[in-house]
Design a protein around this motif. Structure first.
Motif, mmCIF file in Angstrom:
data_model
loop_
_atom_site.group_PDB
_atom_site.id
_atom_site.type_symbol
_atom_site.label_atom_id
_atom_site.label_comp_id
_atom_site.label_asym_id
_atom_site.label_seq_id
_atom_site.Cartn_x
_atom_site.Cartn_y
_atom_site.Cartn_z
ATOM 1 N N LYS A 168 0.876 -1.173 0.000
ATOM 2 C CA LYS A 168 0.000 0.000 0.000
ATOM 3 C C LYS A 168 0.912 1.221 0.000
ATOM 4 C CE LYS A 168 -3.827 2.143 2.569
ATOM 5 N NZ LYS A 168 -4.673 2.047 3.791
ATOM 6 N N LEU A 169 1.037 1.854 -1.159
ATOM 7 C CA LEU A 169 2.073 2.868 -1.361
ATOM 8 C C LEU A 169 1.449 4.208 -1.722
ATOM 9 C CD1 LEU A 169 5.356 2.248 -3.321
ATOM 10 C CD2 LEU A 169 4.017 4.293 -3.788
ATOM 11 N N GLY A 170 2.005 5.288 -1.175
ATOM 12 C CA GLY A 170 1.478 6.596 -1.529
ATOM 13 C C GLY A 170 2.256 7.738 -0.905
ATOM 14 N N MET A 171 1.872 8.940 -1.318
ATOM 15 C CA MET A 171 2.444 10.181 -0.789
ATOM 16 C C MET A 171 1.286 10.975 -0.181
ATOM 17 S SD MET A 171 5.686 9.897 -1.673
ATOM 18 C CE MET A 171 6.296 11.534 -1.308
ATOM 19 N N PRO A 172 1.068 10.859 1.129
ATOM 20 C CA PRO A 172 -0.129 11.448 1.754
ATOM 21 C C PRO A 172 0.056 12.878 2.255
ATOM 22 C CG PRO A 172 1.022 10.096 3.350
ATOM 23 C CD PRO A 172 1.819 10.016 2.062
ATOM 24 N N GLU A 173 1.109 13.561 1.789
ATOM 25 C CA GLU A 173 1.495 14.831 2.412
ATOM 26 C C GLU A 173 0.421 15.916 2.394
ATOM 27 O OE1 GLU A 173 5.181 12.584 1.834
ATOM 28 O OE2 GLU A 173 3.417 12.931 0.602
ATOM 29 N N THR A 174 -0.397 15.994 1.335
ATOM 30 C CA THR A 174 -1.372 17.088 1.296
ATOM 31 C C THR A 174 -2.405 16.990 2.415
ATOM 32 O OG1 THR A 174 -2.700 15.842 -0.322
ATOM 33 C CG2 THR A 174 -1.130 17.476 -1.184
ATOM 34 N N THR A 175 -2.561 15.804 2.977
ATOM 35 C CA THR A 175 -3.505 15.632 4.087
ATOM 36 C C THR A 175 -3.071 16.406 5.320
ATOM 37 O OG1 THR A 175 -4.154 13.451 3.276
ATOM 38 C CG2 THR A 175 -4.618 13.922 5.584
ATOM 39 N N ILE A 176 -1.766 16.606 5.483
ATOM 40 C CA ILE A 176 -1.265 17.364 6.638
ATOM 41 C C ILE A 176 -0.789 18.763 6.235
ATOM 42 C CG2 ILE A 176 -0.662 15.342 8.011
ATOM 43 C CD1 ILE A 176 2.329 15.912 7.184
ATOM 44 N N GLY A 177 -1.215 19.235 5.065
ATOM 45 C CA GLY A 177 -0.850 20.588 4.665
ATOM 46 C C GLY A 177 0.549 20.718 4.126
ATOM 47 N N PHE A 178 1.134 19.592 3.719
ATOM 48 C CA PHE A 178 2.505 19.585 3.195
ATOM 49 C C PHE A 178 2.446 19.218 1.717
ATOM 50 C CE2 PHE A 178 7.004 17.749 3.484
ATOM 51 C CZ PHE A 178 7.592 18.994 3.583
ATOM 52 N N VAL A 179 3.587 18.962 1.110
ATOM 53 C CA VAL A 179 3.681 18.606 -0.309
ATOM 54 C C VAL A 179 4.514 17.338 -0.454
ATOM 55 C CG1 VAL A 179 3.427 20.967 -1.162
ATOM 56 C CG2 VAL A 179 5.688 20.112 -0.555
ATOM 57 N N PRO A 180 4.288 16.545 -1.498
ATOM 58 C CA PRO A 180 5.145 15.376 -1.723
ATOM 59 C C PRO A 180 6.605 15.807 -1.865
ATOM 60 C CG PRO A 180 3.184 15.238 -3.081
ATOM 61 C CD PRO A 180 3.194 16.617 -2.474
ATOM 62 N N ASP A 181 7.488 15.084 -1.182
ATOM 63 C CA ASP A 181 8.911 15.416 -1.243
ATOM 64 C C ASP A 181 9.709 14.126 -1.377
ATOM 65 O OD1 ASP A 181 8.403 14.525 1.377
ATOM 66 O OD2 ASP A 181 9.894 15.854 2.267
ATOM 67 N N VAL A 182 10.930 14.075 -0.876
ATOM 68 C CA VAL A 182 11.856 12.933 -0.957
ATOM 69 C C VAL A 182 11.944 12.372 -2.381
ATOM 70 C CG1 VAL A 182 11.611 12.303 1.475
ATOM 71 C CG2 VAL A 182 10.087 11.226 -0.191
ATOM 72 N N GLY A 183 11.821 13.257 -3.369
ATOM 73 C CA GLY A 183 11.830 12.816 -4.758
ATOM 74 C C GLY A 183 10.484 12.316 -5.231
ATOM 75 N N GLY A 184 9.448 12.482 -4.423
ATOM 76 C CA GLY A 184 8.114 12.026 -4.810
ATOM 77 C C GLY A 184 7.591 12.756 -6.033
ATOM 78 N N THR A 185 7.903 14.059 -6.162
ATOM 79 C CA THR A 185 7.429 14.778 -7.347
ATOM 80 C C THR A 185 8.193 14.327 -8.594
ATOM 81 O OG1 THR A 185 8.895 16.687 -6.949
ATOM 82 C CG2 THR A 185 6.677 16.766 -6.006
ATOM 83 N N TRP A 186 9.410 13.856 -8.432
ATOM 84 C CA TRP A 186 10.163 13.264 -9.552
ATOM 85 C C TRP A 186 9.462 11.986 -10.022
ATOM 86 C CZ3 TRP A 186 14.308 13.724 -12.854
ATOM 87 C CH2 TRP A 186 14.853 12.553 -13.375
ATOM 88 N N LEU A 187 9.133 11.112 -9.096
ATOM 89 C CA LEU A 187 8.498 9.839 -9.437
ATOM 90 C C LEU A 187 7.093 10.042 -9.989
ATOM 91 C CD1 LEU A 187 9.661 7.877 -6.268
ATOM 92 C CD2 LEU A 187 10.468 7.463 -8.605
ATOM 93 N N TYR A 188 6.295 10.844 -9.324
ATOM 94 C CA TYR A 188 4.910 11.026 -9.738
ATOM 95 C C TYR A 188 4.800 11.782 -11.065
ATOM 96 C CZ TYR A 188 2.414 9.248 -5.608
ATOM 97 O OH TYR A 188 1.854 8.447 -4.649
ATOM 98 N N SER A 189 5.700 12.729 -11.286
ATOM 99 C CA SER A 189 5.615 13.506 -12.525
ATOM 100 C C SER A 189 5.997 12.678 -13.738
ATOM 101 C CB SER A 189 6.515 14.747 -12.447
ATOM 102 O OG SER A 189 7.891 14.384 -12.401
ATOM 103 N N ARG A 190 6.628 11.535 -13.525
ATOM 104 C CA ARG A 190 7.044 10.659 -14.624
ATOM 105 C C ARG A 190 6.157 9.427 -14.764
ATOM 106 N NH1 ARG A 190 10.526 14.143 -13.467
ATOM 107 N NH2 ARG A 190 12.204 14.752 -14.888
ATOM 108 N N ALA A 191 5.086 9.361 -13.995
ATOM 109 C CA ALA A 191 4.106 8.290 -14.153
ATOM 110 C C ALA A 191 3.313 8.525 -15.439
ATOM 111 C CB ALA A 191 3.170 8.257 -12.954
ATOM 112 N N PRO A 192 2.707 7.487 -16.004
ATOM 113 C CA PRO A 192 1.938 7.659 -17.239
ATOM 114 C C PRO A 192 0.834 8.701 -17.093
ATOM 115 C CG PRO A 192 2.282 5.327 -16.789
ATOM 116 C CD PRO A 192 2.753 6.070 -15.573
ATOM 117 N N GLY A 193 0.720 9.551 -18.101
ATOM 118 C CA GLY A 193 -0.338 10.553 -18.102
ATOM 119 C C GLY A 193 -0.329 11.401 -16.847
#
Length: 380
Positions: free
Chosen positions: A159-184
Protein backbone atom coordinates in the motif's frame (compact mmCIF):
# COMPACT_ATOMS: atom_id res chain seq x y z
CA UNK A 1 30.42 5.26 10.71
CA UNK A 2 29.13 1.75 11.32
CA UNK A 3 31.49 -1.15 11.12
CA UNK A 4 30.42 -4.09 9.00
CA UNK A 5 29.25 -7.26 10.65
CA UNK A 6 27.67 -5.54 13.66
CA UNK A 7 24.22 -4.48 14.75
CA UNK A 8 23.85 -0.75 15.36
CA UNK A 9 21.38 1.58 16.94
CA UNK A 10 20.54 4.94 15.39
CA UNK A 11 19.64 6.37 18.77
CA UNK A 12 21.15 5.95 22.20
CA UNK A 13 20.33 2.65 23.92
CA UNK A 14 19.93 3.53 27.54
CA UNK A 15 19.18 1.43 30.58
CA UNK A 16 16.21 2.88 32.45
CA UNK A 17 16.47 2.10 36.11
CA UNK A 18 13.49 1.86 38.41
CA UNK A 19 13.52 1.12 42.11
CA UNK A 20 11.17 -1.48 43.55
CA UNK A 21 11.65 -2.55 47.13
CA UNK A 22 15.28 -1.43 46.97
CA UNK A 23 16.02 -3.38 43.73
CA UNK A 24 16.99 -1.61 40.47
CA UNK A 25 15.68 -3.06 37.22
CA UNK A 26 17.26 -2.19 33.89
CA UNK A 27 15.28 -1.94 30.65
CA UNK A 28 17.06 -1.65 27.31
CA UNK A 29 15.48 0.41 24.55
CA UNK A 30 15.05 -1.48 21.29
CA UNK A 31 17.28 -0.04 18.53
CA UNK A 32 15.52 2.08 15.92
CA UNK A 33 17.78 0.81 13.15
CA UNK A 34 19.61 -2.46 12.58
CA UNK A 35 22.59 -2.67 10.22
CA UNK A 36 23.67 -6.25 9.62
CA UNK A 37 25.97 -8.32 7.44
CA UNK A 38 24.90 -11.75 6.19
CA UNK A 39 27.34 -13.19 3.68
CA UNK A 40 27.58 -10.87 0.68
CA UNK A 41 24.41 -9.09 1.82
CA UNK A 42 24.38 -5.86 3.84
CA UNK A 43 21.03 -5.23 5.51
CA UNK A 44 19.22 -2.06 6.58
CA UNK A 45 16.32 -2.96 8.87
CA UNK A 46 14.02 -0.15 10.00
CA UNK A 47 13.12 -1.16 13.54
CA UNK A 48 10.29 1.00 14.86
CA UNK A 49 7.36 -1.35 14.23
CA UNK A 50 5.02 0.37 16.70
CA UNK A 51 5.59 3.63 14.78
CA UNK A 52 5.25 1.87 11.40
CA UNK A 53 9.03 2.25 11.07
CA UNK A 54 8.80 6.02 10.71
CA UNK A 55 12.14 7.69 10.02
CA UNK A 56 13.94 9.80 12.58
CA UNK A 57 16.86 12.11 11.87
CA UNK A 58 19.44 9.81 13.52
CA UNK A 59 18.18 6.88 11.42
CA UNK A 60 18.68 8.87 8.22
CA UNK A 61 22.22 9.87 9.19
CA UNK A 62 23.20 6.32 10.08
CA UNK A 63 21.74 4.85 6.89
CA UNK A 64 23.73 7.37 4.83
CA UNK A 65 26.93 6.55 6.74
CA UNK A 66 26.41 2.81 6.27
CA UNK A 67 25.84 3.22 2.54
CA UNK A 68 29.03 5.24 2.24
CA UNK A 69 31.03 2.54 4.00
CA UNK A 70 29.48 -0.37 2.11
CA UNK A 71 30.06 1.29 -1.26
CA UNK A 72 33.81 0.81 -0.77
CA UNK A 73 33.62 -2.63 0.86
CA UNK A 74 34.45 -5.33 -1.73
CA UNK A 75 32.76 -8.01 0.39
CA UNK A 76 29.36 -6.26 0.09
CA UNK A 77 27.64 -7.22 -3.16
CA UNK A 78 24.05 -6.20 -2.39
CA UNK A 79 22.25 -3.87 0.04
CA UNK A 80 18.77 -4.85 1.26
CA UNK A 81 16.17 -2.56 2.85
CA UNK A 82 13.37 -4.07 4.95
CA UNK A 83 11.14 -3.05 7.86
CA UNK A 84 10.49 -4.78 11.16
CA UNK A 85 7.05 -6.01 12.16
CA UNK A 86 4.14 -7.04 9.99
CA UNK A 87 2.57 -3.66 9.18
CA UNK A 88 4.95 -1.49 7.17
CA UNK A 89 8.24 -0.98 5.42
CA UNK A 90 8.08 2.69 6.41
CA UNK A 91 5.15 5.06 6.94
CA UNK A 92 7.29 8.17 6.35
CA UNK A 93 9.10 10.70 8.49
CA UNK A 94 8.45 11.25 12.16
CA UNK A 95 5.86 14.01 11.76
CA UNK A 96 5.47 14.57 15.49
CA UNK A 97 9.10 15.69 15.53
CA UNK A 98 8.46 17.87 12.46
CA UNK A 99 5.50 19.44 14.29
CA UNK A 100 7.56 20.13 17.40
CA UNK A 101 10.52 21.53 15.49
CA UNK A 102 8.32 23.70 13.26
CA UNK A 103 7.18 25.47 16.41
CA UNK A 104 10.45 25.59 18.35
CA UNK A 105 13.45 24.77 16.15
CA UNK A 106 12.89 25.31 12.41
CA UNK A 107 16.60 24.87 11.71
CA UNK A 108 16.32 21.24 12.81
CA UNK A 109 13.63 20.60 10.20
CA UNK A 110 15.85 22.20 7.57
CA UNK A 111 18.74 19.93 8.53
CA UNK A 112 16.46 16.88 8.66
CA UNK A 113 15.33 17.46 5.08
CA UNK A 114 18.82 18.32 3.87
CA UNK A 115 20.14 15.03 5.23
CA UNK A 116 17.12 13.04 4.04
CA UNK A 117 17.16 14.40 0.49
CA UNK A 118 20.93 13.87 0.29
CA UNK A 119 20.33 10.23 1.29
CA UNK A 120 17.58 9.89 -1.34
CA UNK A 121 20.02 11.03 -4.03
CA UNK A 122 22.68 8.70 -2.62
CA UNK A 123 20.33 5.73 -3.02
CA UNK A 124 19.49 6.74 -6.59
CA UNK A 125 23.15 6.77 -7.67
CA UNK A 126 24.32 3.89 -5.44
CA UNK A 127 27.03 1.87 -7.22
CA UNK A 128 25.82 -1.53 -5.96
CA UNK A 129 22.45 -3.26 -6.20
CA UNK A 130 20.08 -1.75 -3.66
CA UNK A 131 17.04 -3.96 -3.09
CA UNK A 132 13.98 -2.51 -1.35
CA UNK A 133 11.26 -4.89 -0.18
CA UNK A 134 8.22 -2.58 -0.44
CA UNK A 135 5.87 -4.84 1.49
CA UNK A 136 2.73 -3.54 3.23
CA UNK A 137 2.62 0.23 4.04
CA UNK A 138 5.11 2.44 2.16
CA UNK A 139 4.32 6.14 2.55
CA UNK A 140 6.10 9.47 2.22
CA UNK A 141 9.67 9.10 3.43
CA UNK A 142 9.34 5.36 2.89
CA UNK A 143 8.88 6.06 -0.82
CA UNK A 144 12.03 8.17 -0.71
CA UNK A 145 13.97 5.25 0.78
CA UNK A 146 12.64 2.63 -1.63
CA UNK A 147 11.40 4.35 -4.76
CA UNK A 148 14.90 5.34 -5.91
CA UNK A 149 16.42 1.90 -5.33
CA UNK A 150 17.86 -0.10 -8.22
CA UNK A 151 15.63 -3.12 -7.44
CA UNK A 152 12.16 -2.30 -6.10
CA UNK A 153 10.07 -5.29 -5.03
CA UNK A 154 6.36 -5.07 -4.24
CA UNK A 155 3.85 -7.68 -3.05
CA UNK A 156 0.10 -8.26 -3.01
CA UNK A 157 0.07 -6.46 0.37
CA UNK A 158 1.79 -3.27 -0.76
CA UNK A 159 0.00 0.00 0.00
CA UNK A 160 2.07 2.87 -1.36
CA UNK A 161 1.48 6.60 -1.53
CA UNK A 162 2.44 10.18 -0.79
CA UNK A 163 -0.13 11.45 1.75
CA UNK A 164 1.50 14.83 2.41
CA UNK A 165 -1.37 17.09 1.30
CA UNK A 166 -3.50 15.63 4.09
CA UNK A 167 -1.27 17.36 6.64
CA UNK A 168 -0.85 20.59 4.66
CA UNK A 169 2.50 19.59 3.20
CA UNK A 170 3.68 18.61 -0.31
CA UNK A 171 5.15 15.38 -1.72
CA UNK A 172 8.91 15.42 -1.24
CA UNK A 173 11.86 12.93 -0.96
CA UNK A 174 11.83 12.82 -4.76
CA UNK A 175 8.11 12.03 -4.81
CA UNK A 176 7.43 14.78 -7.35
CA UNK A 177 10.16 13.26 -9.55
CA UNK A 178 8.50 9.84 -9.44
CA UNK A 179 4.91 11.03 -9.74
CA UNK A 180 5.62 13.51 -12.53
CA UNK A 181 7.04 10.66 -14.62
CA UNK A 182 4.11 8.29 -14.15
CA UNK A 183 1.94 7.66 -17.24
CA UNK A 184 -0.34 10.55 -18.10
CA UNK A 185 -1.64 12.34 -15.03
CA UNK A 186 -1.92 9.31 -12.76
CA UNK A 187 0.76 10.79 -10.51
CA UNK A 188 -1.04 14.13 -10.39
CA UNK A 189 -4.21 12.40 -9.24
CA UNK A 190 -2.41 10.49 -6.50
CA UNK A 191 -0.44 13.50 -5.28
CA UNK A 192 -3.42 15.86 -5.02
CA UNK A 193 -5.82 13.37 -3.44
CA UNK A 194 -3.18 11.65 -1.24
CA UNK A 195 -4.57 8.30 -2.45
CA UNK A 196 -2.56 5.10 -2.23
CA UNK A 197 -1.75 2.48 -4.86
CA UNK A 198 -1.27 -1.27 -4.93
CA UNK A 199 1.95 -3.07 -5.75
CA UNK A 200 0.68 -3.75 -9.26
CA UNK A 201 -0.15 -0.06 -9.65
CA UNK A 202 3.35 0.87 -8.47
CA UNK A 203 4.90 -1.25 -11.23
CA UNK A 204 2.58 0.25 -13.85
CA UNK A 205 3.39 3.79 -12.69
CA UNK A 206 7.16 3.21 -12.63
CA UNK A 207 7.61 3.23 -8.85
CA UNK A 208 8.49 -0.48 -8.62
CA UNK A 209 10.06 -3.17 -10.77
CA UNK A 210 9.16 -6.67 -9.59
CA UNK A 211 6.20 -8.44 -7.99
CA UNK A 212 6.95 -11.15 -5.45
CA UNK A 213 4.29 -12.93 -3.44
CA UNK A 214 4.70 -12.15 0.25
CA UNK A 215 5.00 -15.85 1.09
CA UNK A 216 8.29 -15.91 -0.88
CA UNK A 217 9.98 -12.92 0.75
CA UNK A 218 11.90 -14.93 3.35
CA UNK A 219 13.23 -17.20 0.63
CA UNK A 220 14.21 -14.17 -1.44
CA UNK A 221 16.15 -12.67 1.45
CA UNK A 222 17.99 -15.96 1.99
CA UNK A 223 18.84 -16.20 -1.71
CA UNK A 224 20.18 -12.62 -1.78
CA UNK A 225 22.88 -13.75 0.64
CA UNK A 226 24.29 -16.12 -2.00
CA UNK A 227 23.66 -14.91 -5.54
CA UNK A 228 23.40 -11.58 -7.42
CA UNK A 229 20.34 -9.46 -6.74
CA UNK A 230 18.89 -9.57 -10.25
CA UNK A 231 19.10 -13.37 -10.40
CA UNK A 232 17.63 -13.79 -6.92
CA UNK A 233 14.66 -11.55 -7.70
CA UNK A 234 14.06 -13.22 -11.06
CA UNK A 235 13.98 -16.59 -9.29
CA UNK A 236 11.22 -15.41 -6.94
CA UNK A 237 9.21 -12.94 -9.01
CA UNK A 238 5.70 -13.83 -10.14
CA UNK A 239 5.44 -14.82 -13.79
CA UNK A 240 2.53 -12.43 -14.22
CA UNK A 241 1.76 -9.19 -12.40
CA UNK A 242 -1.84 -8.66 -11.24
CA UNK A 243 -3.85 -6.03 -13.14
CA UNK A 244 -3.14 -2.42 -12.17
CA UNK A 245 -6.50 -0.96 -11.22
CA UNK A 246 -5.31 2.63 -11.68
CA UNK A 247 -4.61 2.06 -15.37
CA UNK A 248 -8.31 1.38 -15.86
CA UNK A 249 -9.00 4.89 -14.52
CA UNK A 250 -6.51 6.65 -16.76
CA UNK A 251 -8.97 7.96 -19.36
CA UNK A 252 -10.93 10.18 -16.98
CA UNK A 253 -7.82 11.06 -14.94
CA UNK A 254 -5.90 12.32 -17.97
CA UNK A 255 -8.92 14.28 -19.18
CA UNK A 256 -9.72 15.91 -15.85
CA UNK A 257 -6.20 16.67 -14.64
CA UNK A 258 -4.88 18.22 -17.86
CA UNK A 259 -3.32 21.66 -17.57
CA UNK A 260 -1.93 23.80 -14.77
CA UNK A 261 -5.05 25.50 -13.44
CA UNK A 262 -6.28 23.82 -10.26
CA UNK A 263 -9.79 25.36 -10.14
CA UNK A 264 -10.36 24.16 -13.72
CA UNK A 265 -9.17 20.66 -12.79
CA UNK A 266 -11.54 20.54 -9.82
CA UNK A 267 -14.44 21.79 -11.93
CA UNK A 268 -13.81 19.01 -14.48
CA UNK A 269 -13.73 16.43 -11.69
CA UNK A 270 -16.96 17.72 -10.16
CA UNK A 271 -18.73 17.70 -13.52
CA UNK A 272 -17.49 14.28 -14.58
CA UNK A 273 -20.03 11.47 -15.00
CA UNK A 274 -17.50 9.17 -13.30
CA UNK A 275 -18.19 8.78 -9.57
CA UNK A 276 -14.49 8.30 -8.80
CA UNK A 277 -13.75 11.66 -10.38
CA UNK A 278 -16.32 13.42 -8.22
CA UNK A 279 -14.88 11.65 -5.16
CA UNK A 280 -11.43 12.92 -6.15
CA UNK A 281 -12.72 16.50 -6.22
CA UNK A 282 -14.13 16.07 -2.73
CA UNK A 283 -10.81 14.67 -1.49
CA UNK A 284 -8.79 17.54 -2.97
CA UNK A 285 -11.11 20.20 -1.55
CA UNK A 286 -10.59 18.76 1.94
CA UNK A 287 -6.82 19.34 1.71
CA UNK A 288 -4.87 22.49 2.41
CA UNK A 289 -5.57 24.87 -0.49
CA UNK A 290 -1.99 26.08 -0.40
CA UNK A 291 -0.60 22.53 -0.29
CA UNK A 292 -2.57 21.26 -3.30
CA UNK A 293 -1.84 24.41 -5.29
CA UNK A 294 1.90 24.17 -4.64
CA UNK A 295 1.84 20.42 -5.23
CA UNK A 296 0.40 20.86 -8.73
CA UNK A 297 3.01 23.47 -9.56
CA UNK A 298 5.77 21.24 -8.12
CA UNK A 299 4.73 18.32 -10.31
CA UNK A 300 4.60 20.43 -13.47
CA UNK A 301 8.01 21.93 -12.76
CA UNK A 302 9.47 18.51 -11.90
CA UNK A 303 8.51 17.21 -15.34
CA UNK A 304 10.90 19.71 -16.91
CA UNK A 305 13.82 19.21 -14.53
CA UNK A 306 16.62 16.99 -15.76
CA UNK A 307 17.67 14.99 -12.71
CA UNK A 308 16.49 13.74 -9.36
CA UNK A 309 18.99 16.10 -7.74
CA UNK A 310 17.35 19.08 -9.47
CA UNK A 311 13.96 17.96 -8.18
CA UNK A 312 15.18 17.35 -4.63
CA UNK A 313 16.71 20.83 -4.55
CA UNK A 314 13.35 22.24 -5.66
CA UNK A 315 11.53 20.17 -3.05
CA UNK A 316 13.88 21.54 -0.38
CA UNK A 317 12.92 25.12 -1.25
CA UNK A 318 9.24 24.21 -1.16
CA UNK A 319 9.50 22.22 2.08
CA UNK A 320 11.13 25.09 3.98
CA UNK A 321 8.54 27.55 2.69
CA UNK A 322 5.64 25.22 3.53
CA UNK A 323 6.77 24.49 7.09
CA UNK A 324 7.25 28.22 7.67
CA UNK A 325 3.56 28.76 6.87
CA UNK A 326 0.59 27.88 9.06
CA UNK A 327 -0.84 24.79 7.38
CA UNK A 328 1.77 22.11 8.15
CA UNK A 329 1.56 22.69 11.90
CA UNK A 330 -2.24 22.87 11.69
CA UNK A 331 -2.49 19.75 9.55
CA UNK A 332 -0.31 17.66 11.85
CA UNK A 333 -2.21 18.99 14.86
CA UNK A 334 -5.53 17.96 13.39
CA UNK A 335 -4.42 14.54 12.13
CA UNK A 336 -1.91 13.38 14.74
CA UNK A 337 -1.79 15.59 17.85
CA UNK A 338 -5.41 16.41 18.69
CA UNK A 339 -6.84 13.97 16.11
CA UNK A 340 -9.98 16.05 15.62
CA UNK A 341 -9.58 15.77 11.81
CA UNK A 342 -10.87 19.32 11.40
CA UNK A 343 -7.92 21.47 10.25
CA UNK A 344 -8.51 25.17 9.73
CA UNK A 345 -6.47 26.04 6.64
CA UNK A 346 -5.12 29.51 5.88
CA UNK A 347 -6.37 30.53 3.37
CA UNK A 348 -9.47 28.36 3.39
CA UNK A 349 -10.19 28.19 -0.34
CA UNK A 350 -8.19 27.40 -3.45
CA UNK A 351 -9.45 30.57 -5.11
CA UNK A 352 -7.81 32.60 -2.34
CA UNK A 353 -4.36 31.17 -3.15
CA UNK A 354 -2.79 33.52 -5.68
CA UNK A 355 -0.25 32.64 -8.34
CA UNK A 356 2.21 34.86 -6.48
CA UNK A 357 1.63 32.83 -3.31
CA UNK A 358 2.45 29.63 -5.19
CA UNK A 359 5.49 30.94 -7.03
CA UNK A 360 7.01 32.32 -3.82
CA UNK A 361 7.56 28.73 -2.66
CA UNK A 362 10.04 28.15 -5.51
CA UNK A 363 12.20 31.24 -5.08
CA UNK A 364 15.90 30.75 -4.39
CA UNK A 365 16.97 30.28 -0.79
CA UNK A 366 20.27 32.02 -1.47
CA UNK A 367 22.98 30.76 0.84
CA UNK A 368 20.53 28.21 2.31
CA UNK A 369 20.09 26.39 -1.01
CA UNK A 370 20.53 22.61 -0.93
CA UNK A 371 23.33 21.83 -3.38
CA UNK A 372 23.53 18.11 -4.04
CA UNK A 373 26.56 16.55 -5.72
CA UNK A 374 26.01 15.35 -9.27
CA UNK A 375 27.22 11.91 -10.31
CA UNK A 376 26.77 9.59 -13.25
CA UNK A 377 23.55 7.66 -13.00
CA UNK A 378 24.23 4.13 -11.86
CA UNK A 379 23.03 1.22 -13.95
CA UNK A 380 19.80 -0.42 -12.87
Amino acid sequence: MPSTGAVHNSSDTRGAEASSGGTAASAVTEPDLLLQREGQLARIILNRPKALNALTHPMICEIAAALTEWADDPTVHTVLLTGSGDRALCAGGDIVSIYRDARTDPDENAQFWADEYTMNAQIKRYPKPFVALMDRIVLGGGVGLSGHASHRVVTERTKLGMPETTIGFVPDVGGTWLYSRAPGDLGTHLALTAATMTGADAIALGLADSFVNSTRLDSLVDTLKRIPAAAAIAEHAASTVPPASLLAERAWIDECYAGNDLPTIIARLQQSPVASARDAATAILAKSPTAVSVTLASLRRARDLGSLEDVLEQEYRVSLRMVAGPDVVEGIRAQVIDKDRTPVWQPRTIEAVTDGDVQAHFASLGERELRLPRAARRSR
